[in-house]
Enzyme design. Sequence first.
Site, PDB file in Angstrom:
ATOM      1  N   HIS A 162      30.456  35.279  38.565  1.00  0.00           N
ATOM      2  CA  HIS A 162      30.003  34.886  39.756  1.00  0.00           C
ATOM      3  C   HIS A 162      29.631  33.343  39.467  1.00  0.00           C
ATOM      4  O   HIS A 162      29.511  32.628  40.409  1.00  0.00           O
ATOM      5  CB  HIS A 162      28.831  35.495  39.995  1.00  0.00           C
ATOM      6  CG  HIS A 162      29.138  37.009  40.683  1.00  0.00           C
ATOM      7  ND1 HIS A 162      28.381  37.600  41.659  1.00  0.00           N
ATOM      8  CD2 HIS A 162      30.145  37.922  40.595  1.00  0.00           C
ATOM      9  CE1 HIS A 162      28.729  38.815  42.074  1.00  0.00           C
ATOM     10  NE2 HIS A 162      29.933  38.707  41.321  1.00  0.00           N
ATOM     11  N   HIS A 189      36.338  45.549  37.023  1.00  0.00           N
ATOM     12  CA  HIS A 189      35.845  46.866  37.527  1.00  0.00           C
ATOM     13  C   HIS A 189      36.035  48.012  36.464  1.00  0.00           C
ATOM     14  O   HIS A 189      35.570  49.187  36.739  1.00  0.00           O
ATOM     15  CB  HIS A 189      36.431  47.374  38.831  1.00  0.00           C
ATOM     16  CG  HIS A 189      35.991  46.465  39.923  1.00  0.00           C
ATOM     17  ND1 HIS A 189      36.359  46.645  41.296  1.00  0.00           N
ATOM     18  CD2 HIS A 189      35.115  45.344  39.969  1.00  0.00           C
ATOM     19  CE1 HIS A 189      35.719  45.531  42.075  1.00  0.00           C
ATOM     20  NE2 HIS A 189      34.922  44.784  41.358  1.00  0.00           N
TER      21      HIS A 189
END
Length: 730
Positions: free
Chosen positions: A93, A258
Amino acid sequence: MLKTVLMPSPSKCSLMAKRDQDWSPNQLRLDILDQNARDADPRGTGFDYAEEFQELDLDAVKADLEELMTSSQDWWPADYGHYGPLFIRMAWHSAGTYRTTDGRGGASGGRQRFAPLNSWPDNANLDKARRLLWPIKKKYGRKLSWADLIVLAGNHAIESMGLKTFGWAGGREDAFEPDEAVDWGPEDEMEAHQSERRTDDGELKEPLGAAVMGLIYVDPEGPNGNPDPLASAENIRESFGRMAMNDEETAALIAGGHTFGKVHGADDPEENLGDVPEDAPIEQMGLGWENDYGSGKAGDTITSGIEGPWTQAPIEWDNGYIDNLLDYEWEPEKGPGGAWQWTPTDEALANTVPDAHDPSEKQTPMMLTTDIALKRDPDYREVMERFQENPMEFGINFARAWYKLIHRDMGPPERFLGPDAPDEEMIWQDPVPDVDHDLIGDEEVAELKTDILETDLTVSQLVKTAWASASTYRDSDKRGGANGARIRLEPQKNWEVNEPAQLETVLATLEEIQAEFNSARTDDTRVSLADLIVLGGNAAVEQAAADAGYDVTVPFEPGRTDATPEQTDVDSFEALKPRADGFRNYARDDVDVPAEELLVDRADLLDLTPEEMTVLVGGLRSLGATYQDSDLGVFTDEPGTLTNDFFEVVLGMDTEWEPVSESKDVFEGYDRETGEQTWAASRVDLIFGSHSRLRAIAEVYGADGAEAELVDDFVDAWHKVMRLDRFDLE
């Protein structure tokens, strides 16, 4: 015994005055250039991060990170006993805000620590991740920046959980304030769904990269909160494309990211979470999202409102994510946090994942709408099926895409620090050849400048060519610039702003001079076209100053080389094509942003101060260096001569200005006494007489006797732009 001293409540009054921008919201903002003019680093201008970093024991840092990641803290327990997934999200991020359109965002500066990023909903609870890292940052101090540490923590987390990464480079210096130049979008609230972010054709407006305000990429529940995988795939492709990722890289990043960890939505975020860090009570000491659900942490953690892991082994690198996604069917449901997520229809996956905190409990894997998009979209699915059949290829592709993600805003490899940086030359780093010859000296420089000035090329042509070459530089991601002479290659040679026909003539003349010089040498001294383009601009500036009565020498440092087409990604360089260049009085027809705002934006990308921007515009106008030799802003009877005529006209009261059309993009100037039209101007020109701060700067150069100061300051600013990309000189 502690004594409590009562202080006035912050709700009673505030001594924080309104800013000028609050009173005059339409005022042109110069604060983004003020950031270039001041040094906010408390360590002072003499601090050299690269020098400090060389003393860092990187292996010791990684050992400390390994111990930290596997030592769960009671105040914020680690999922599955490992902070690795949290650190990967933090690093992702941080780097993932990068967008190719203007090169802004990214991990450099470590600006995830500041508003608005530290309070974005997509960054919920990353304040805890950074607080966990503080003991390591404290230990290594100025030898290790926050910007580097944040990314290193994520990179090492991947290795800690089983995948060898492609490498890691340091060199990201810390910022000490937010970047006010970044346009994150038009919204007034986070996660707002509105059409203003998109054009009438449905595309994200430039320069935006994220589909939703406050999210790094796209809504994980699906566009506008609707669990529509195919529509989600379109958003993913657009958003990741704005980050220079293709389908293969996008699929690898999502699948690889993920593979680790889980998402957190024990209950509804809106009902349970407190203020974001920037708005939280002072006693929370910079932490936000206080959670009143249960214990507020561990199994009761709330972040996005989506709950659950993707794989059966959330802290191990494997193919579990791809196998679960492709081998089982999934259906949408509302999770415990009230958000859309996908659950397997096959009971075989039920209760197959250890709970993140309670070993006696089991969980069922889940998927996001953005995950199902990789299965439903045919192009993404093709990539995913290939990765499923070839796990090693998946690992390699993820490692390389991850490396690109976390280094995309760092510029060329000359800026990379540390022993873990790979040697491989990658095209997205815009490589240029090494210097393989002796460089020209003062004698050769003087000879070449004479040769250039003896051609039929004008001052304006030489200046515009050098400016076009150098001004592609973006300080945001350290791309572009004169090194490489890519102005002679696709796509730059055909950009409208560069006037291709005229550019071809100039380059042909300079190439002829280059060939004659190099072939005549009996030693190893050679000159590159990249150097010659800049030298031509310098010679023209010197000639223009001489014609005004000033003897100046523009500094010149040889050493640029000429990139090849094979070293140039045409599509990637299209992102550097300017929407407008106020320095040349150019704007694309489809631009709907005021020209003066785009001028400031361009000046910021060139790392200019308000003063440097002002003197460059005024000087370039006097040189006649305008797009298509337009008379807009050329307020002089002697174009090609470096004078302060531009400032005299724009500041004087002899001229009355009238817009040519309702758009007020172009203006005609009329003599107040005779009514005769004398000049024509753009908004960029008139802003130096209209804007109070810019007018004050312009008055310095427009005063009687100020021409010599203008010449000196113009030469300094010109030289700065010509060498912005010369990281080899640092």
